[in-house]
Scaffold this motif. Structure first.
Motif, PDB file in Angstrom:
ATOM      1  N   ARG A 207       0.850  -1.281   0.114  1.00  0.00           N
ATOM      2  CA  ARG A 207       0.140  -0.112   0.036  1.00  0.00           C
ATOM      3  C   ARG A 207       0.646   1.256  -0.080  1.00  0.00           C
ATOM      4  NH1 ARG A 207      -4.731  -0.147   1.173  1.00  0.00           N
ATOM      5  NH2 ARG A 207      -5.619  -2.325   1.623  1.00  0.00           N
ATOM      6  N   HIS A 208       0.380   2.372  -0.479  1.00  0.00           N
ATOM      7  CA  HIS A 208       0.744   3.711  -0.132  1.00  0.00           C
ATOM      8  C   HIS A 208       1.013   3.998   1.149  1.00  0.00           C
ATOM      9  CE1 HIS A 208       1.506   7.830  -0.234  1.00  0.00           C
ATOM     10  NE2 HIS A 208       1.710   7.801  -1.574  1.00  0.00           N
ATOM     11  N   ARG A 211      -1.462   6.785   2.239  1.00  0.00           N
ATOM     12  CA  ARG A 211      -2.748   6.789   1.564  1.00  0.00           C
ATOM     13  C   ARG A 211      -3.325   5.356   1.731  1.00  0.00           C
ATOM     14  NH1 ARG A 211      -4.154  10.810  -2.031  1.00  0.00           N
ATOM     15  NH2 ARG A 211      -6.038   9.608  -2.112  1.00  0.00           N
ATOM     16  N   ARG A 214      -4.507   3.475  -1.095  1.00  0.00           N
ATOM     17  CA  ARG A 214      -3.644   3.427  -2.539  1.00  0.00           C
ATOM     18  C   ARG A 214      -3.053   2.449  -2.656  1.00  0.00           C
ATOM     19  NH1 ARG A 214      -3.088   8.319  -6.274  1.00  0.00           N
ATOM     20  NH2 ARG A 214      -5.107   9.165  -6.132  1.00  0.00           N
ATOM     21  N   TRP A 216       0.539   1.019  -3.731  1.00  0.00           N
ATOM     22  CA  TRP A 216       1.955   1.585  -4.102  1.00  0.00           C
ATOM     23  C   TRP A 216       2.352   0.824  -5.201  1.00  0.00           C
ATOM     24  CZ3 TRP A 216       4.583   5.979  -2.841  1.00  0.00           C
ATOM     25  CH2 TRP A 216       5.987   6.103  -3.442  1.00  0.00           C
ATOM     26  N   GLY A 342      -1.936   3.591  -9.087  1.00  0.00           N
ATOM     27  CA  GLY A 342      -2.775   4.097  -7.818  1.00  0.00           C
ATOM     28  C   GLY A 342      -3.879   3.856  -7.706  1.00  0.00           C
TER      29      GLY A 342
END
Ligand code: AMP
Ligand code: MG
Length: 379
Positions: A207-208, A211, A214, A216, A342
């Motif tokens: 994941r981001h 965020r 989102r 990654w 994303g």
């Protein structure tokens, strides 16, 4: 346990438990759901047993008893405690002490074990550091005895225990004849075999870090473990600064770095867990020598650059199979990667007891393709 035959046409059976202060989800493929259920009972029994031995939250645990004898005589330890300690010390040596299971006194001092979280004084840090150092552990392999040579030493398996438990769980699944499954232990992942029992690898997403909605990066693995360590898992903010729960054994302080997260992919979950923690301490420059396809170790670094997050160019993602060299893993692992633009994905939230953070567990949310995510985020 004798195993009925397995084929790509079996059924998926999945269970989730709360153990080691987080969620463990195991999903396995088998033709006989009754047999699969028995195997899962066995696996959770094994992990619960490890939890009871290794916990620092229960004065009756084996680890607690060992820590209590710090500065005193050698103590006989069980096979799993000996085994995890041996591996932990090997990773300490390899990472020149960046990973160190004796960090307990500084973890406690900063309040990461039971709180309150606070910034201690330089004197307190200096005092606690005299009780840290994996070389202060004496071992007698012939009698499986361990002596913590300095009073007040505290072993803390927080940086390796989930990975170790995953490896033992996978070993048990393989012994029971299972070849395909996915294990997600609070964001530590082991992807076993394939996601369809045939030839489609598992998709794991990173994941981001800032965020959670989102992605990654997503990558495709079989017979590989994935572990992420980062500054966003558990931290506190004091006087405008962010203090992460990963501590530098060299300074006795939370690691100060522009690395936001480091993800390690390798065939051993113990290794992925220990190295992701160690690499967070070391940073990409120092860790560079310890990764690469010859070692079957891949790494993704996400760093803060001003107000942007960027992937560090020293990330290692060769999209080709790598021979599994780690003891206990017989099959070949493989890894492939696709950079993501994303898109957002749905999430399921769960609050883990004992620790004040939330793991975002994603499974089967984008078509049938995404089955796991790595990373826990502070709530
Ligand atoms: P992880 O989430 O796997 O990166 O592990 C973090 C946990 O490992 C912390 O909560 C501590 O219990 C422990 N820990 C912190 N710093 C270190 C370190 N330098 N070496 C080994 N364990 C650590
Ligand atoms: Mg770790």
């Amino acid at each position: 346990m004798s195993a009925p035959p397995v084929s790509g046409t079996g059924r998926w059976v999945q269970r989730t438990w709360v153990v080691m202060g987080t969620y463990l989800t195991v999903r396995i493929l088998h033709e006989d759901p009754v047999y699969a259920g028995r195997v899962l009972d066995d696996v959770i029994g094994l992990v619960q047993d490890l939890d009871r031995r290794f916990t620092l939250y229960d004065p009756s645990s084996e680890l607690w008893a060992l820590n209590r004898q710090a500065g005193g005589p050698a103590v006989p330890v069980s096979e799993p405690l000996w085994d995890i300690l041996e591996q932990a010390i090997a990773y300490s040596r390899e990472t020149k002490g960046a990973f160190d299971v004796t960090v307990g006194p500084i973890v406690q001092l900063w309040g990461f074990l039971e709180g309150p979280r606070r910034v201690p004084s330089d004197e307190e840090i200096a005092q606690a550091r005299t009780r840290v150092g994996y070389r202060k552990i004496d071992r007698d392999p012939s009698r499986r005895m361990v002596r913590l040579t300095t009073p007040g030493m505290v072993l803390d398996f927080g940086g390796i225990a989930k990975g170790y438990a995953l490896d033992r769980a996978v070993e048990r699944l393989r012994q029971a004849g299972l070849r395909h499954g996915l294990l997600n232990f609070g964001g530590e992942i082991y992807a076993m075999g394939t996601s369809d029992g045939l030839d489609r690898p598992w998709t794991v997403i990173v994941r981001h870090p800032r965020r959670p909605d989102r992605v990654w990066q997503e990558f495709h693995v079989r017979d590989m473990a994935v572990s992420t360590s980062g500054d966003y898992e558990r931290f506190f903010v004091a006087r405008g600064r962010r203090y992460s729960h990963i501590l530098s054994p060299w300074t006795g302080r939370p690691v100060e770095t522009d690395v936001v997260s480091v993800t390690v992919v390798t065939p051993s979950a113990t290794e992925a867990d220990a190295l992701s923690t160690a690499f967070f301490v070391m940073g990409p420059e120092q860790a560079q020598a310890l990764v690469g396809s010859d070692r079957c170790r891949y790494v993704l670094w996400i760093r803060q650059q001003g107000d942007r997050l960027v992937e560090d160019p020293r990330s290692v993602w060769p999209p080709r199979p790598c021979p599994a060299t780690t003891a206990g893993v017989r099959e070949f692992g493989s890894l492939a990667v696709r950079q993501m633009g994303g898109p957002s994905v749905g999430t399921t939230l769960g609050v883990a007891p004992q620790i004040a953070y939330v793991c975002l567990v994603v499974s089967g949310l984008i078509g049938a393709r995404i089955w796991a995510t790595t990373g826990c985020f502070y709530a």
